[in-house]
Motif scaffolding. Structure first.
Motif: not given
Ligand SMILES: [Zn+2]
Length: 730
Positions: A298-300, A336, A338, A341
């Motif tokens: 999850c890059t956020s 991801c 989400c 993201c």
């Protein structure tokens, strides 16, 4: 391997007889020395196995300069039999010298910088200089090539010493045709050989590869950090042995490959991270966090980003030898889903944000490492988030159609790549490299030999001000792509290179008296295989169309087969390898022709099995790379035979499911239902379907042998256990 070149000897004799000093003992004649070498020069570096030259290296020389001098002296001795003494200054007035890295070089208007090097002849003296260590090495190898050496390939074992060609020249003439000092600079800053999937690499052949790189003009070795997380191929495995070899030659090391998952994955810390920080892991559309390696984290999530960045910095600080680091997402990873993201935009946006973040942190933490990101698959298009200009971007035209040049819009996919690269160039001020597929795993060693095509591509890339280029470099089928590796190094220095002259020289040195036939074969391979062979994205042709190139190649193969037994070594071995390449191309064309003619699947299946036997029988010749002995299922897929239903009642017996999931998730489950026996290979799984192997071995000795071979084949090297069958279906 010693070879004689009669033409060169004749030239020498003619010039030698014309010299006033001919025949006199003691002082050797220097031919037509001219101050500053305003026109072409000829210097006699050795006569009859003796030399009056010495090599001068200043005491302050760097280790790479010292190595360059050793290389020069060793090769000069191999060429001539003469010992060229090495000293810190001119030993005796009146005796000529080869100066390495001299502080004063006559005729150079400004000092050399970076990779620029110079070969200067002044009177009887020779000066070999460079802007840095490896540039001095380039100067030495350039000079040696002018003396008749050629290095078409690394000294891999299968060449039996015939990779390089060293003529026997007790009397050695250096001829410089250019007027004035020769100064050369590469057109591309980074010229990379990529260890890639590392299927056929060993510490031994990597050393051989490294030794060859500066001879061919390359400067960067790319090594995966841990290919697909399997623990089989990665930098740490070779680090201790290869670092000194790289540093001795002043070569650049790039480490990484697809690897977000190397710094955060569900298996880390025995699964604790996944349990305690579930929100760090990428979500699917169902809102659940996915532990699969192909899932992008999850890059956020700021904590997750910090964890990954810290991991990268820690990794790099512990490995100071790394100069370029690849920060690439998992191969064809799933991003991801989400809410936060998705709000950040496309995978390309998120990749850019993440790379910028890491780049800013690295500026303070490890300022000497260059960060590279990827324009590939989901991140191919330029994002609206501007990428920091200090970042290196690697552009990957993986689905390039080799029937047409990259800039030719008739090639499916090519137009998209050309437009996208131009768009990147317009928006991004930093350096762009091209991750080429001129040696492509999906070709499965099919001889797609396209030097002219590569030259046209490269010239076009240069109009986009590209700064770097790379090619996969597998020793296993090196001979098939030998020309590609060699000319890519050459073209990245000189994109205007006279390819015809180079190919002529190549054919003469490699194939001797069969050079003419070999030349014609290479021409057919270039013109016909990309158009009619089984390359991905090449359009299907009619049986009549395919029959023509087949006939042409079959005639040439017959001619070469007749000549080859009469040739001496090493020509015979090289011709035998070229015959293997022809054999593969012909079988491939025949299968394509049969498919186009509508032959039954059983008939095509028989042809594919015969091809599989052929490849396996010649797996060790340096021409074909047989993927862990499991080529057959891959060939079945390649020729459209993988589907059970198409085989008229027979079943898929073995399927190799690669860990990075080129098969769709749905299909994996379907294949899994029929699997009755499973062997883990890394994180991939070998499934035997439709045959209960464990039961069979109790009653059938043949099944026992089969199972044994299968398991041995799967486990012939140490591979850590991967995920289980049930895990993959979660
Ligand atoms: Zn997310």
């Amino acid at each position: 391997m010693k070879q004689e070149h009669p033409a060169a000897v004749a030239l020498f004799v003619m010039l030698f007889l014309g010299s006033p000093g001919a025949g006199s003992a003691g002082i050797l004649p220097a031919l037509a020395p001219q101050a500053g070498c305003l026109r072409s020069c000829q210097l006699l570096l050795a006569h009859d196995g003796h030399t009056k030259y010495s090599i001068v290296l200043p005491n302050s020389a760097s280790p790479t300069e010292q190595f360059a001098v050793e290389e020069l002296a060793n090769y000069l001795r191999k060429l001539t039999g003469a010992v060229f003494p090495i000293s810190p200054q001119r030993a005796e007035t009146g005796k000529p010298c080869i100066y390495i890295s001299s502080t004063e070089v006559p005729g150079l208007s400004e000092p050399l910088t970076g990779e620029a090097y110079a070969v200067v002849v002044d009177g009887e003296d020779v000066y070999l200089n460079g802007g840095r260590g490896r540039a001095v090495l380039y100067a030495v190898y350039d000079c040696l090539e002018r003396l008749g050496l050629t290095w078409f390939a690394p000294d891999f074992d299968f060449y039996s010493g015939a990779a390089e060609s060293i003529p026997n020249r007790p009397s050695l003439l250096l001829e410089v045709k250019e007027s004035g000092p020769i100064v050369r600079r590469p057109r591309l800053d980074l010229r990379k050989l990529d260890v890639g999937e590392a299927i056929s690499h060993t510490e031994r052949n990597l050393r051989q590869l490294l030794a060859w790189m500066p001879k061919a003009g390359f400067n960067t070795l790319m090594v995966p950090m841990d290919y697909q997380g399997r623990g089989r191929a990665g930098w740490d495995k070779w680090r201790e042995q290869l670092t000194p070899e790289l540093q001795k030659r002043d070569l650049i090391l790039e480490v990484g490959g697809h690897g977000y998952q190397n710094f955060l994955n569900a298996r880390m810390e025995g699964g604790r991270l996944f349990k305690e920080h579930n929100e760090w892991f990428g979500q699917g559309a169902d809102g659940l966090c996915n532990p699969a390696a192909g899932q992008v984290f999850c890059t956020s999530n700021e904590e997750a980003v910090r964890f990954v960045s810290n991991g990268v910095i820690e990794y790099l600080r512990a490995r100071k030898e790394i100069q370029v680091f690849d920060f690439w997402p998992p191969d064809v990873g799933k991003w991801c889903e989400c809410r936060r993201c998705l709000e950040q935009g496309s995978p390309a946006e998120r990749h850019a944000r993440l790379t910028n973040h890491l780049h800013s942190r690295m500026a303070a933490a490890c300022p000497n490492v260059r960060l590279e990101c990827l324009a590939y698959s989901e991140t191919l298009n330029p994002p609206s988030t501007p990428l920091n200009p200090g970042i290196l971007l690697d552009f990957c035209p993986i689905n390039q159609n080799f029937e047409y040049a990259i800039f030719d819009e008739r090639g499916a996919n090519n137009r998209e790549y050309a437009v996208t690269l131009a768009e990147w160039r317009r928006r991004f001020g930093g350096d762009i490299g091209i991750y080429t597929y001129y040696r492509k795993y999906a070709w499965k060693s099919l001889p797609v030999v396209i030097p002219g095509y590569i030259k046209r591509d490269l010239q076009w890339y240069l109009t986009k001000r590209v700064k770097a280029i790379s090619i996969f470099a597998e020793p296993g089928d090196w001979f098939t792509f030998e020309l590609h590796h060699y000319i890519l190094g050459r073209l990245s220095w000189d994109p205007e290179l006279d390819l015809d002259a180079l190919l002529k020289k190549y054919c003469q040195i490699r194939f001797g008296a069969a050079a003419g036939v070999a030349w014609s074969i290479l021409a057919v391979l270039e013109q016909e295989v990309p158009r009619f062979g089984s390359l991905p994205f090449t359009t299907q042709k009619t049986a009549e169309e395919i029959a023509k190139p087949y006939g042409k190649l079959a005639d040439l193969e017959r001619k070469l087969a007749e000549m080859t037994p009469r040739l001496q070594e090493p020509y015979r071995s090289h011709c035998n390898r070229l015959l293997l390449m022809c054999g593969y191309a012909l079988r491939d064309l025949k299968i394509q022709e049969s498919r186009a003619a509508g032959l039954s699947l059983q008939q095509i299946r028989a042809l594919v099995l015969e091809l599989s036997d052929f490849l396996n029988a010649h797996a060790q010749a340096g021409t074909f790379m047989v993927y862990f002995g499991l080529e057959e299922p891959r060939l079945f897929r390649k020729y459209g035979l993988a589907e059970e239903s198409q085989l008229g009642g027979s079943r898929v017996l073995i399927s190799f499911i690669p860990a990075h999931g080129y098969l769709s998730k749905e299909k994996v489950a379907e294949l899994g239902r029929a699997a009755l026996f499973e062997i883990s290979i890394g994180r991939g799984r070998l499934w035997v379907c439709g045959l209960d192997l464990e039961r069979s071995v109790e009653v059938d000795p043949a099944a026992r042998r089969f199972a044994l071979h299968l398991v041995r084949a799967a486990h012939r090297e140490s591979i850590p256990g991967g995920s289980s069958h049930s895990e993959s279906e979660r």
